[in-house]
Design an enzyme around this catalytic site. Structure first.
Site, PDB file in Angstrom:
ATOM      1  CG  HIS A  58      -2.302   0.464   0.978  1.00 36.47           C
ATOM      2  ND1 HIS A  58      -2.860   0.562  -0.280  1.00 36.47           N
ATOM      3  CD2 HIS A  58      -3.277   0.885   1.842  1.00 36.47           C
ATOM      4  CE1 HIS A  58      -4.106   1.008  -0.180  1.00 36.47           C
ATOM      5  NE2 HIS A  58      -4.378   1.222   1.082  1.00 36.47           N
TER       6      HIS A  58
ATOM      7  CG  ASN B 140      -8.900   4.821   5.102  1.00 34.75           C
ATOM      8  OD1 ASN B 140      -8.238   4.280   4.216  1.00 34.75           O
ATOM      9  ND2 ASN B 140      -9.632   4.130   5.960  1.00 34.75           N
TER      10      ASN B 140
ATOM     11  CE1 TYR C  63      -1.174   5.430  10.103  1.00 35.13           C
ATOM     12  CE2 TYR C  63      -1.903   7.434  11.222  1.00 35.13           C
ATOM     13  CZ  TYR C  63      -1.100   6.293  11.172  1.00 35.13           C
ATOM     14  OH  TYR C  63      -0.217   6.039  12.192  1.00 35.13           O
TER      15      TYR C  63
ATOM     16  CG  ASN D 245     -10.876   3.193   1.326  1.00 36.57           C
ATOM     17  OD1 ASN D 245     -11.855   3.249   0.590  1.00 36.57           O
ATOM     18  ND2 ASN D 245     -10.762   2.266   2.261  1.00 36.57           N
TER      19      ASN D 245
END
Length: 223
Positions: free
Chosen positions: A19, A66, A64, A112
Site C-alpha cells: 500500500h 483514508n 493515513y 480509499n
C-alpha cells in the site's frame, strides 16, 4: 505548476507494504530530479522540484491513506494547482505486480486514498500513475486489506526498483509531453489474448467488492 502526490501510510511499520508503493515512487522521483528536502506542511511532507522545466511540488500525505484528501486539497489551494495539474501515484490491485499504467479521470475503484482525494476536491478529473501490486494469490489467508498492508515477497522485492523506475519515467514523460502523449508511450498494450484484467487505459470494471458504493470498503479499512 505540477502537484505530484504519492499515497501511503506514515510510520516505519507500514514503510515496506504494498500500500506504500506510492510513497516509494515519490521518494524515487525526488532522488531522480534532485528535489529540495521534504518539509512538513499540509498534514504531510512536501518538497519543491523542477521536472522537465516545470515547477513541481512533491507531496506525501501523513494523514493515513483514508484521509489523503485532507492533505492534498489544502496543498492544491495553497499552490493554486488545478485538477489537471495533479498527478497521484498509487498502488493498484487490478494490475499485475510490476505493471505501471497512466490514467486520467474516473472514480476511485475502491481505493480509499483516491476516494478521499475525490471527496475533498469534488472531482476525479486528475492524473494517476497506477503501480500494479496484483490481487492476493490463491491460498492467501486474510482480507484484501491484509494483503495490501503486507510486504512484498522476495521475487517482488527484486523487481521493485524497476517498477519504481517505470513510475518515475512516467511522471517525467507527463511533465515533458502531457498525459495523452505519455499514455501513448507508457500504456503499451499486451498482445491479443494476453490482456490482464485492469490493464490498459484503466477503464475496466473493478472487481465486485471494489465497485463504488457496493460491497465492503476494500484496501484501507485499516490505516
Amino acid at each position: 505548476m505540477l502537484l505530484v502526490v504519492g499515497l501511503g501510510n506514515p510510520g516505519k511499520e507500514y514503510a515496506a507494504h504494498r500500500h506504500n508503493v506510492g510513497f516509494m515512487a515519490i521518494d524515487a522521483l525526488a532522488d531522480e530530479v534532485r528535489a529540495d528536502p521534504f518539509r512538513e506542511k499540509f498534514s504531510g511532507v512536501h518538497a519543491r522540484a523542477e521536472i522537465a522545466g516545470q515547477q513541481a511540488i512533491l507531496l506525501k500525505p501523513m494523514t493515513y491513506m483514508n484521509e489523503s484528501g485532507r492533505s492534498v486539497q489544502p496543498a492544491m489551494a495553497f499552490f493554486k494547482v488545478a485538477p489537471s495539474e495533479l498527478i497521484v501515484l498509487h498502488d493498484e490491485l487490478d494490475l499485475p505486480f510490476g505493471t505501471v499504467r497512466l490514467k486520467v479521470g474516473g472514480g476511485h475503484a475502491g481505493h480509499n486514498g483516491l476516494r478521499s482525494i475525490i471527496s475533498h476536491g469534488g472531482t476525479g478529473n486528475f492524473g494517476r500513475v497506477r503501480l500494479g501490486v496484483g490481487r492476493p494469490p490463491a491460498g492467501f489467508r486474510g482480507e484484501v486489506a491484509d494483503y495490501v498492508l503486507s510486504g512484498f515477497d522476495a521475487v517482488e522485492r527484486a523487481s521493485l526498483p524497476d517498477c519504481l523506475k517505470q513510475a518515475v519515467q512516467s511522471v517525467l514523460e507527463v511533465a515533458a509531453r502531457g498525459f495523452e502523449a505519455a499514455m501513448n508511450v507508457r500504456n503499451t498494450r499486451p498482445k491479443p489474448g494476453k490482456r490482464q484484467k485492469g490493464e490498459g487505459d484503466g477503464s475496466t470494471d473493478p472487481a465486485p467488492a471494489a465497485k463504488e458504493g457496493k460491497g465492503p470498503l476494500p484496501p484501507t479499512q485499516k490505516p
